[in-house]
Enzyme design. Structure first.
Site, PDB file in Angstrom:
ATOM      1  N   CYS A  59       0.870  -1.182   0.000  1.00 33.65           N
ATOM      2  CA  CYS A  59       0.000   0.000   0.000  1.00 33.65           C
ATOM      3  C   CYS A  59       0.906   1.232   0.000  1.00 33.65           C
ATOM      4  O   CYS A  59       2.107   1.117  -0.267  1.00 33.65           O
ATOM      5  CB  CYS A  59      -0.952  -0.009   1.202  1.00 33.65           C
ATOM      6  N   ASN A  78       2.419   1.547   4.244  1.00 31.99           N
ATOM      7  CA  ASN A  78       2.815   0.295   4.909  1.00 31.99           C
ATOM      8  C   ASN A  78       2.577   0.334   6.418  1.00 31.99           C
ATOM      9  O   ASN A  78       3.300  -0.274   7.197  1.00 31.99           O
ATOM     10  CB  ASN A  78       4.276  -0.069   4.602  1.00 31.99           C
ATOM     11  N   CYS A 122      -1.150   0.799   7.432  1.00 36.36           N
ATOM     12  CA  CYS A 122      -2.579   0.497   7.605  1.00 36.36           C
ATOM     13  C   CYS A 122      -2.998  -0.764   6.841  1.00 36.36           C
ATOM     14  O   CYS A 122      -3.145  -1.837   7.429  1.00 36.36           O
ATOM     15  CB  CYS A 122      -3.453   1.671   7.170  1.00 36.36           C
ATOM     16  N   ARG A 123      -3.188  -0.630   5.522  1.00 36.37           N
ATOM     17  CA  ARG A 123      -3.804  -1.722   4.764  1.00 36.37           C
ATOM     18  C   ARG A 123      -2.888  -2.922   4.558  1.00 36.37           C
ATOM     19  O   ARG A 123      -3.302  -4.068   4.762  1.00 36.37           O
ATOM     20  CB  ARG A 123      -4.281  -1.203   3.398  1.00 36.37           C
ATOM     21  N   SER A 124      -1.650  -2.685   4.106  1.00 38.25           N
ATOM     22  CA  SER A 124      -0.818  -3.855   3.768  1.00 38.25           C
ATOM     23  C   SER A 124      -0.380  -4.668   4.984  1.00 38.25           C
ATOM     24  O   SER A 124      -0.369  -5.901   4.906  1.00 38.25           O
ATOM     25  CB  SER A 124       0.367  -3.479   2.859  1.00 38.25           C
ATOM     26  N   ASP A 137      -8.269   3.733   1.416  1.00 37.71           N
ATOM     27  CA  ASP A 137      -7.255   4.155   2.382  1.00 37.71           C
ATOM     28  C   ASP A 137      -7.955   4.671   3.635  1.00 37.71           C
ATOM     29  O   ASP A 137      -8.673   5.666   3.583  1.00 37.71           O
ATOM     30  CB  ASP A 137      -6.423   5.273   1.732  1.00 37.71           C
TER      31      ASP A 137
HETATM   32  P1  4NP Z   1      -1.683   2.816   4.129  1.00 39.30           P
HETATM   33  O1  4NP Z   1      -2.338   4.153   4.735  1.00 39.30           O
HETATM   34  O2  4NP Z   1      -1.198   3.172   2.747  1.00 39.30           O
HETATM   35  O3  4NP Z   1      -2.837   1.859   4.101  1.00 39.30           O
HETATM   36  O4  4NP Z   1      -0.580   2.405   5.078  1.00 39.30           O
HETATM   37  C1  4NP Z   1      -1.656   5.368   4.760  1.00 39.30           C
HETATM   38  C2  4NP Z   1      -0.781   5.635   5.793  1.00 39.30           C
HETATM   39  C3  4NP Z   1      -0.118   6.858   5.839  1.00 39.30           C
HETATM   40  C4  4NP Z   1      -0.356   7.796   4.857  1.00 39.30           C
HETATM   41  C5  4NP Z   1      -1.216   7.526   3.814  1.00 39.30           C
HETATM   42  C6  4NP Z   1      -1.878   6.298   3.774  1.00 39.30           C
HETATM   43  N1  4NP Z   1       0.298   9.064   4.913  1.00 39.30           N
HETATM   44  O5  4NP Z   1       0.007   9.922   4.065  1.00 39.30           O
HETATM   45  O6  4NP Z   1       1.141   9.274   5.803  1.00 39.30           O
END
Ligand code: 4NP
Length: 156
Positions: A8, A11, A13-15, A123
């Site tokens: 994702c 790295n 939240c989702r992954s 997200d």
């Molecule tokens: P992820 O979520 O891609 O599912 O880990 C996010 C975590 C942090 C951010 C964006 C999405 N960020 O902009 O910091």
């Protein structure tokens, strides 16, 4: 050993949620000696960081304890992993520039979701905590589809 990398943006939240839930499903199916997984981000935003507390809380609610430290996708991941699974269309497009041309194992996570096939895993980072449970439900379905696909493909 079949290996899967979940990707994702951050790295956190989702992954890592996909990785934790995937590993739990693999263990439960008795495939722990045949399939393994890891996760990574397309960005460098959260290198070395633990998953978002809301991700860990959601996994824990479903009985899963997961440890991971954020890392970025590496060009060489295409040699180390059989499958690289992108959470959304942005990650999918970014990955095309981050791994070698011609890598055959790149898929969108919800390619394996029987509901809304091909949609993004949303997200949840800036949303409310309910978003994390929603992501869990999407991953729960999609990972079952992915595991079925891997088992069929490798006679497991
Ligand atoms: P992820 O979520 O891609 O599912 O880990 C996010 C975590 C942090 C951010 C964006 C999405 N960020 O902009 O910091």
């Amino acid at each position: 050993m079949i290996s899967v990398l979940f990707v994702c943006l951050g790295n956190i939240c989702r992954s890592p949620m996909a990785e934790g839930l995937f590993n739990a499903k693999i263990e439960k199916s008795g495939l722990g000696d045949s399939i393994k997984s890891d996760s990574a981000g397309t960005s460098t935003y959260h290198l070395g960081k633990q998953p978002d507390p809301r991700t860990l809380e959601t996994l824990k609610k479903h009985g899963i304890i997961h440890h991971h430290r954020g890392r970025q996708v590496d060009f060489d991941d295409a040699n180390r992993f059989d499958y690289i699974i992108a959470m959304d269309q942005y990650n999918f497009q970014d990955l095309k520039y981050m791994i070698p041309n011609g890598f055959k194992g790149l898929f969108l996570m919800r390619n394996f979701d029987h509901m809304e096939k091909g949609a993004d895993v949303p997200d949840p980072y800036y949303g409310d905590p309910d978003g994390f449970e929603g992501v869990y439900r999407i991953l729960d379905r999609s990972l079952d589809g992915l595991i079925r696909y891997i088992r069929d493909n490798h006679n497991l």
